[in-house]
Write a protein that holds these residues in place. Structure first.
Motif, PDB file in Angstrom:
ATOM      1  N   SER A 133      93.109  85.929  -6.354  1.00 34.86           N
ATOM      2  CA  SER A 133      93.972  85.203  -5.490  1.00 34.86           C
ATOM      3  C   SER A 133      93.238  84.374  -5.320  1.00 34.86           C
ATOM      4  O   SER A 133      94.436  82.921  -4.912  1.00 34.86           O
ATOM      5  N   MET A 134      92.289  83.468  -4.735  1.00 37.60           N
ATOM      6  CA  MET A 134      91.571  82.541  -4.563  1.00 37.60           C
ATOM      7  C   MET A 134      91.682  81.888  -5.345  1.00 37.60           C
ATOM      8  O   MET A 134      91.731  80.988  -4.716  1.00 37.60           O
ATOM      9  N   GLY A 135      91.999  81.635  -6.541  1.00 35.06           N
ATOM     10  CA  GLY A 135      91.976  81.097  -8.152  1.00 35.06           C
ATOM     11  C   GLY A 135      93.381  79.811  -7.790  1.00 35.06           C
ATOM     12  O   GLY A 135      93.335  78.699  -7.544  1.00 35.06           O
ATOM     13  N   ALA A 136      93.874  81.301  -7.376  1.00 34.19           N
ATOM     14  CA  ALA A 136      95.858  80.475  -7.182  1.00 34.19           C
ATOM     15  C   ALA A 136      96.078  79.821  -6.156  1.00 34.19           C
ATOM     16  O   ALA A 136      96.291  78.478  -5.465  1.00 34.19           O
ATOM     17  N   LEU A 137      94.749  79.902  -4.880  1.00 32.77           N
ATOM     18  CA  LEU A 137      95.081  79.029  -3.609  1.00 32.77           C
ATOM     19  C   LEU A 137      94.476  77.926  -3.835  1.00 32.77           C
ATOM     20  O   LEU A 137      94.582  76.708  -3.390  1.00 32.77           O
ATOM     21  N   VAL A 154      90.558  90.762   6.428  1.00 31.31           N
ATOM     22  CA  VAL A 154      89.458  91.038   5.433  1.00 31.31           C
ATOM     23  C   VAL A 154      88.534  91.834   6.099  1.00 31.31           C
ATOM     24  O   VAL A 154      88.094  90.975   7.135  1.00 31.31           O
ATOM     25  N   SER A 155      87.310  92.137   4.963  1.00 30.47           N
ATOM     26  CA  SER A 155      86.126  92.468   5.133  1.00 30.47           C
ATOM     27  C   SER A 155      85.157  91.415   5.041  1.00 30.47           C
ATOM     28  O   SER A 155      85.046  90.422   4.721  1.00 30.47           O
ATOM     29  N   ALA A 156      84.054  91.166   5.938  1.00 35.21           N
ATOM     30  CA  ALA A 156      82.928  90.715   5.244  1.00 35.21           C
ATOM     31  C   ALA A 156      82.922  90.572   3.925  1.00 35.21           C
ATOM     32  O   ALA A 156      82.162  89.194   3.417  1.00 35.21           O
ATOM     33  N   ALA A 157      82.280  91.695   3.529  1.00 37.85           N
ATOM     34  CA  ALA A 157      82.408  91.784   1.901  1.00 37.85           C
ATOM     35  C   ALA A 157      83.575  90.558   0.801  1.00 37.85           C
ATOM     36  O   ALA A 157      82.964  90.012   0.516  1.00 37.85           O
ATOM     37  N   THR A 158      84.399  91.484   1.643  1.00 37.42           N
ATOM     38  CA  THR A 158      85.950  90.370   0.855  1.00 37.42           C
ATOM     39  C   THR A 158      85.630  89.071   0.703  1.00 37.42           C
ATOM     40  O   THR A 158      85.485  88.360   0.254  1.00 37.42           O
ATOM     41  N   LEU A 159      85.643  88.351   2.391  1.00 39.32           N
ATOM     42  CA  LEU A 159      85.254  86.804   2.923  1.00 39.32           C
ATOM     43  C   LEU A 159      84.862  86.326   2.032  1.00 39.32           C
ATOM     44  O   LEU A 159      84.635  85.500   1.582  1.00 39.32           O
ATOM     45  N   GLU A 160      83.303  86.842   1.698  1.00 31.12           N
ATOM     46  CA  GLU A 160      82.099  86.646   1.250  1.00 31.12           C
ATOM     47  C   GLU A 160      82.364  85.817  -0.681  1.00 31.12           C
ATOM     48  O   GLU A 160      82.054  85.315  -1.196  1.00 31.12           O
ATOM     49  N   VAL A 165      84.224  81.746  -4.802  1.00 30.29           N
ATOM     50  CA  VAL A 165      85.522  80.542  -5.679  1.00 30.29           C
ATOM     51  C   VAL A 165      86.097  79.590  -4.831  1.00 30.29           C
ATOM     52  O   VAL A 165      85.831  78.651  -5.608  1.00 30.29           O
ATOM     53  N   HIS A 166      86.133  79.613  -3.502  1.00 30.96           N
ATOM     54  CA  HIS A 166      86.330  78.263  -2.701  1.00 30.96           C
ATOM     55  C   HIS A 166      85.884  78.626  -1.107  1.00 30.96           C
ATOM     56  O   HIS A 166      86.469  79.367  -0.600  1.00 30.96           O
ATOM     57  N   PRO A 167      85.628  77.620  -1.078  1.00 28.06           N
ATOM     58  CA  PRO A 167      85.696  77.534   1.128  1.00 28.06           C
ATOM     59  C   PRO A 167      86.852  78.106   1.740  1.00 28.06           C
ATOM     60  O   PRO A 167      87.855  77.209   1.275  1.00 28.06           O
ATOM     61  N   VAL A 168      86.793  79.373   2.464  1.00 28.02           N
ATOM     62  CA  VAL A 168      87.447  79.837   3.375  1.00 28.02           C
ATOM     63  C   VAL A 168      87.299  79.278   4.948  1.00 28.02           C
ATOM     64  O   VAL A 168      86.127  79.217   5.255  1.00 28.02           O
ATOM     65  N   ALA A 169      88.658  78.682   5.115  1.00 25.85           N
ATOM     66  CA  ALA A 169      88.553  77.550   6.833  1.00 25.85           C
ATOM     67  C   ALA A 169      88.852  78.701   7.650  1.00 25.85           C
ATOM     68  O   ALA A 169      88.379  78.426   8.784  1.00 25.85           O
ATOM     69  N   ALA A 170      89.453  79.572   7.566  1.00 24.71           N
ATOM     70  CA  ALA A 170      89.872  80.465   8.857  1.00 24.71           C
ATOM     71  C   ALA A 170      89.660  81.808   7.808  1.00 24.71           C
ATOM     72  O   ALA A 170      90.472  82.222   7.001  1.00 24.71           O
TER      73      ALA A 170
END
Length: 331
Positions: A133-137, A154-160, A165-170
């Protein structure tokens, strides 16, 4: 005026507007004329962070927001979400790359914009690796259709994993006096990764407003009806906590909702609450909460009066709880 906060490398006011209520989930929404006037009022007050989603009204909310805010597009931060939408009138979680691409293009059309500033995966589809999903984003970023990527619930583990894959801004998750789940891990993880934390339902789904005394009066289609905290068995105990908070708010010279928002803002500089409402007075009060000068002692007392440990009832029914990925306190 309190200082602005940073979201997606952009300065915004500390309190944004969650637009869902104008189309979705809390009983009968206002008609289009009233909703457009409401969003105009938000702009006039100084709101410059607006949050919507594919899900809300199954596209109707994005259409409304696009129509109302198009003249102000360059002055606002516009956030929307994908991965959860309406299929044949039912809510469906779908994080497949092709769905994310399609929903983004539909959102752009409805929002009448060339690019969405912050685009969240509304829910992690547990049938699809978060990396896919992150790849698509991330491809949407490359295409110039979205500026930054967010994740919701999402959990901390999923966020990491996603951030690799790509920086998460929020990260957007429910956070309020009575919902402290982010404090388990994800609040700290967003700090470590340099992501903003966007708090939805900071007024506890209207509970902190103090107006709802009997949940039996809620409309049949109000999403709070099946929530355990609003049940006939649990709500009276929660109201007793609210009555104590009301006394404290009077001492502070503000409303209970403002006290709840001010408490959230005091927890960290990277937290941005996005209360939703259809009430113009509440719209103004919520925005003004960032400018209140409430003592640290009062804020600490607020956190002691209502918290995860003394709130009665889970935040979601079991079926909804199974759909999210956030950490949970042990029962």
């Amino acid at each position: 005026m309190s200082p602005n906060r940073i979201l997606c490398q952009t300065e915004v006011r500390p309190v944004g507007l969650g637009c869902m209520n104008l189309s979705h989930a809390y009983g009968t929404p206002p008609d289009e004329a009233a909703a457009l006037a409401f969003l105009q009022r938000a702009v006039d007050l100084g709101y410059n962070h607006f949050d919507t989603a594919t899900l809300y009204g199954f596209g109707a909310n994005e259409t409304l927001v696009g129509k109302a805010l198009k003249p102000y597009r360059s002055q606002i931060l516009l956030a929307s979400k994908c991965g959860m939408g309406g299929v044949n009138g039912k809510r469906v979680i779908d994080g497949r790359p092709e769905t994310i691409q399609r929903q983004a293009e539909e959102s752009l059309r409805r929002l009448q914009t060339d690019v969405i500033d912050l685009y969240y995966l509304h829910r992690w589809d547990k049938n699809i690796p978060i990396e896919e999903s992150m790849g698509a984003l991330s491809r949407l970023v490359e295409q110039g259709k979205i500026r930054t990527i967010g994740l919701s619930e999402v959990s901390a583990a999923t966020l990491e994993k996603a951030h690799a894959v790509h920086p998460v801004a929020a990260v957007q998750t429910e956070y309020s006096l009575w919902t402290r789940n982010p404090e388990i891990a994800v609040l700290q993880k967003t700090r470590e990764l340099g992501a903003a934390f966007v708090a939805f339902s900071p007024v506890a789904r209207g509970f902190l407003g103090g107006i709802l005394r009997d949940p039996a009066t809620l409309a049949d289609n109000d999403i709070r009806r099946p929530m355990p905290r609003f049940s006939a068995e649990n709500y009276p105990a929660n109201l007793r906590l609210l009555d104590k908070l009301q006394d404290l708010a009077q001492q502070a010279g503000c409303t209970t909702a403002q006290l709840g928002i001010a408490w959230l803002l005091a927890q960290s500089e990277h937290i941005l609450p996005i209360p939703g409402t259809t009430n113009p007075a509440h719209l103004a009060d919520n925005f003004a909460a960032a400018d209140l000068n409430i003592s640290a002692d009062i804020l600490q007392q607020a956190g002691q009066i209502i918290h995860q440990g003394n709130t009665v009832g889970a935040r979601y029914p079991a079926a909804t709880q199974a759909e999210i990925d956030t950490e949970e306190f042990e029962a």
